[in-house]
Design an enzyme around this catalytic site. Structure first.
Site, PDB file in Angstrom:
ATOM      1  N   GLU A 156      -2.636 -17.092 -18.656  1.00 24.37           N
ATOM      2  CA  GLU A 156      -1.624 -16.988 -17.597  1.00 24.37           C
ATOM      3  C   GLU A 156      -0.988 -18.339 -17.281  1.00 24.37           C
ATOM      4  O   GLU A 156      -0.161 -18.444 -16.380  1.00 24.37           O
ATOM      5  CB  GLU A 156      -2.252 -16.381 -16.338  1.00 24.37           C
ATOM      6  CG  GLU A 156      -3.555 -17.016 -15.910  1.00 24.37           C
ATOM      7  CD  GLU A 156      -4.301 -16.187 -14.874  1.00 24.37           C
ATOM      8  OE1 GLU A 156      -3.681 -15.318 -14.250  1.00 24.37           O
ATOM      9  OE2 GLU A 156      -5.510 -16.423 -14.699  1.00 24.37           O
ATOM     10  N   HIS A 177       0.824  -1.204   0.000  1.00 22.89           N
ATOM     11  CA  HIS A 177       0.000   0.000   0.000  1.00 22.89           C
ATOM     12  C   HIS A 177       0.857   1.253   0.000  1.00 22.89           C
ATOM     13  O   HIS A 177       0.491   2.273  -0.595  1.00 22.89           O
ATOM     14  CB  HIS A 177      -0.936  -0.012   1.207  1.00 22.89           C
ATOM     15  CG  HIS A 177      -2.162  -0.842   0.991  1.00 22.89           C
ATOM     16  ND1 HIS A 177      -2.999  -1.223   2.003  1.00 22.89           N
ATOM     17  CD2 HIS A 177      -2.697  -1.364  -0.133  1.00 22.89           C
ATOM     18  CE1 HIS A 177      -3.993  -1.938   1.508  1.00 22.89           C
ATOM     19  NE2 HIS A 177      -3.825  -2.049   0.225  1.00 22.89           N
ATOM     20  N   CYS A 192      -2.350  -7.270 -19.299  1.00 23.00           N
ATOM     21  CA  CYS A 192      -2.789  -6.574 -18.085  1.00 23.00           C
ATOM     22  C   CYS A 192      -1.862  -6.798 -16.897  1.00 23.00           C
ATOM     23  O   CYS A 192      -2.163  -6.386 -15.787  1.00 23.00           O
ATOM     24  CB  CYS A 192      -4.212  -6.980 -17.705  1.00 23.00           C
ATOM     25  SG  CYS A 192      -4.391  -8.723 -17.283  1.00 23.00           S
ATOM     26  N   ASP A 216       1.538 -14.077 -13.703  1.00 19.25           N
ATOM     27  CA  ASP A 216       1.415 -15.526 -13.508  1.00 19.25           C
ATOM     28  C   ASP A 216       2.032 -16.305 -14.660  1.00 19.25           C
ATOM     29  O   ASP A 216       2.590 -17.388 -14.457  1.00 19.25           O
ATOM     30  CB  ASP A 216      -0.050 -15.927 -13.328  1.00 19.25           C
ATOM     31  CG  ASP A 216      -0.481 -15.851 -11.866  1.00 19.25           C
ATOM     32  OD1 ASP A 216       0.397 -15.868 -10.996  1.00 19.25           O
ATOM     33  OD2 ASP A 216      -1.700 -15.771 -11.617  1.00 19.25           O
TER      34      ASP A 216
END
Length: 575
Positions: free
Chosen positions: A440, A197, A511, A464
């Site tokens: 992926e 974060h 993405c 991935d």
């Protein structure tokens, strides 16, 4: 003496200033047993401290500056959710009742118990939420002890002689608010990763930052001159006059570059040879749409729906709750397309503690993503119905994660048809959606022709795909250095998926992290990619690279890179 400390580059830019050190946020905790007659009073003390923190964060949200990034408000929501998590609340009270621990001891004991669950998670983003839990517990402990927060309040009304750079173990989202109203020019933290974060907020607020600089707390002294090179992930301590002058020039150049990027916000992403490129945003929360639009996104390429399901005290969200969330995301994009990925949880992304105990030996290879959804068709169709209903309010695409087998594809599409039939039986309106699959798993990339027979579009999840192709757990520090987006095998899989999409006239999007890596932009353009989805803060930088590129002339060079034994060398040399 000048020396450098290396960490992770998470937010671009150059910051120069004097060091302000903040001691480790974890405060000393007393351990003692209480009398049985004191149990209720001790529980009440723990509850009061927790409620005080809840009120403090709610007040911060209410008083948040209008120009604060949407990510900051969303992260405060995450901390409020953690504060009300039943596993934390009941666990603390149980330690007090059954073991007669004092409140502070009970709180830290329960923190350790929950932290172990986070440590076992495969997903890097989710594993780093452990830091959020630690920050929440730290705030409760400070209220219990009456200790002030870790970040000094240096406000804009105070004008020191020079800019200040904060050096800390870690920073909580609430502490990050200081950067909207203070003279801190940047920060360095000892912990954190690219998906922490702290890193997310730094990028959204455009604050030069380096995280994961583990030696900073020991090597940096108060008032040292520091240079933060957010582009390289380097902190330079006590720079020489020559180095300082060089970085001051870089700082001025970066400021001019940022001003130039802002001018590109509403410029269409078109290459020099007239190729139109789609730049989309990855989002996690239904309310992230306005921030994505503000960053110049043409739509949402990936809405990670699993964040609606995680960290809940009670049952999973029902159809109506999900529908309202998806509708908010769709309407927030004001008619632009939104791609919603179905829930991507399972063995390595547990929704609750009970599920966390059911890990397989290889969680990344276990019952997760579409496998998990197909194992619970009732839950799956609830989500599908909610998405289909939200599609009435704007253009929506459905994206299915981790498909590998033809039978999985057929089962998935059958569930979509059943969800439509269930809505028809109820007389409820639903909208048409484009259907897509994540690529992926290497098996999916190798079977791309078959996938395109079933789906309207494909989205390459490079994170991935790299992990599964190279058999590398990117979260394992022992082998993380082998995680290589430029490995020839990875590039050839990506190139083949893009090429097959072109042959069949269907859209292919990337993405993963690679989409927002400006060093990869020209290569992907040369391979024929015309749709990128990334964190909103990366859009303008990638757009600038697109505007400078001649996509047609990049094709031959890109093919050479992909076929090379050492693609990195050719990529560095450029077209």
């Amino acid at each position: 003496m000048t020396f450098a400390i290396h960490g992770l580059a998470v937010s671009r830019g150059i910051a120069i200033g004097r060091a302000v050190l903040v001691s480790s946020s974890r405060i000393e905790v007393q351990h003692y047993f209480i009398a049985a007659t004191e149990v209720q009073a001790e529980i009440a003390r723990a509850r009061m401290a927790r409620h005080a923190v809840i009120e403090e964060l709610q007040r911060l949200q209410t008083e948040m500056p209008h120009d604060a990034p949407a990510e900051l408000d969303a992260l405060l929501d995450v901390h409020l959710m953690l504060l009300q998590d039943e596993s934390l609340v009941h666990g603390v009270e149980q330690w007090i009742r059954e073991r007669l621990y004092n409140a502070e001891w009970a709180l830290t004991t329960q923190l350790e118990a929950i932290s172990r669950q986070f440590d076992e998670m495969e997903d890097e983003y989710l594993r780093e939420r452990k830091a959020d839990l630690e920050q929440v517990v730290d705030r409760i402990l400070r209220h219990l002890k009456g200790v002030a927060g870790p970040v000094p309040a240096v406000h804009s009304g105070t004008t020191p002689e020079w800019p200040l750079i904060l050096v800390a173990q870690d920073l909580a989202p609430a502490d990050m608010l200081h950067f909207k109203t203070s003279v801190f020019a940047g920060f360095v933290t000892a912990v954190g990763g690219r998906t922490s974060h702290t890193a997310i907020v730094a990028r959204s607020m455009d604050i030069p930052a380096v995280v994961g600089a583990r030696a900073a707390g020991q090597l940096v002294r108060p008032d040292d001159w520091l240079i933060i090179d957010g582009n390289a992930g380097v902190v330079i301590v006590d720079p020489s006059p020559a180095i300082l002058a060089e970085y001051e020039d870089r700082q001025r150049e970066h400021a001019l570059e940022r001003e130039g990027l802002e001018l590109l916000r509403h410029t269409p992403a078109v290459t020099m040879d007239g190729q139109s490129i789609e730049l989309l945003a990855n989002i996690e929360q239904p309310g992230d749409g306005p921030a994505a639009l503000g960053a110049g996104a043409q739509g949402v390429g990936l809405f990670r729906s699993e964040f609606l399901f995680m960290g809940r005290d009670g049952p999973m969200p029902g159809e109506e709750e999900q529908y309202l969330a998806y509708r908010q995301a769709v309407e927030g994009m004001q008619g632009r397309p939104v791609t919603i990925r179905t829930i991507d949880v399972g063995a390595d992304k547990p929704l609750d503690r009970a599920q966390a105990r059911e890990y397989s030996l290889n969680p990344a290879l276990g019952l997760r993503a579409i496998r998990w959804s197909l194992a619970d068709p009732g839950m799956f169709r609830t989500q599908l119905r909610a998405v289909l209903r939200a599609a009435v309010h704007g253009p929506v695409s459905l994206l299915f994660p981790m498909l590998a087998h033809q039978r999985e594809i057929e089962q998935t599409l059958a569930q979509v048809e059943l969800a439509r039939a269930e809505l028809d039986a109820r007389g409820m309106a639903w909208g048409a959606v484009q259907l897509g699959a994540m690529i992926e798993i290497p098996a999916a990339a190798l079977m791309v022709r078959m996938f395109l027979r079933y789906f309207d579009f494909l989205s390459i999840g490079t994170n991935d795909l790299i992990q599964y192709t190279l058999a590398i757990d990117r979260a394992d520090e022992a082998v993380a250095h082998l995680y290589d987006p430029l490995h020839p095998a990875v590039l050839r899989l990506v190139a083949e998926v893009i090429a097959e999409g072109q042959r069949q006239g269907k859209n292919i999007c990337v993405c993963g992290e690679v989409a927002g890596d400006v060093g990869m932009t020209r290569l992907l353009l040369g391979l024929g990619l015309r749709s990128f989805s990334m964190h909103p803060a990366q859009i303008l930088t990638v757009k600038q690279e697109i505007l400078r590129a001649d996509a047609g002339r990049l094709g031959a060079w890109a093919r050479q890179v992909v076929l090379a034994d050492d693609p990195a060398a050719l990529l560095a040399a450029g077209p």
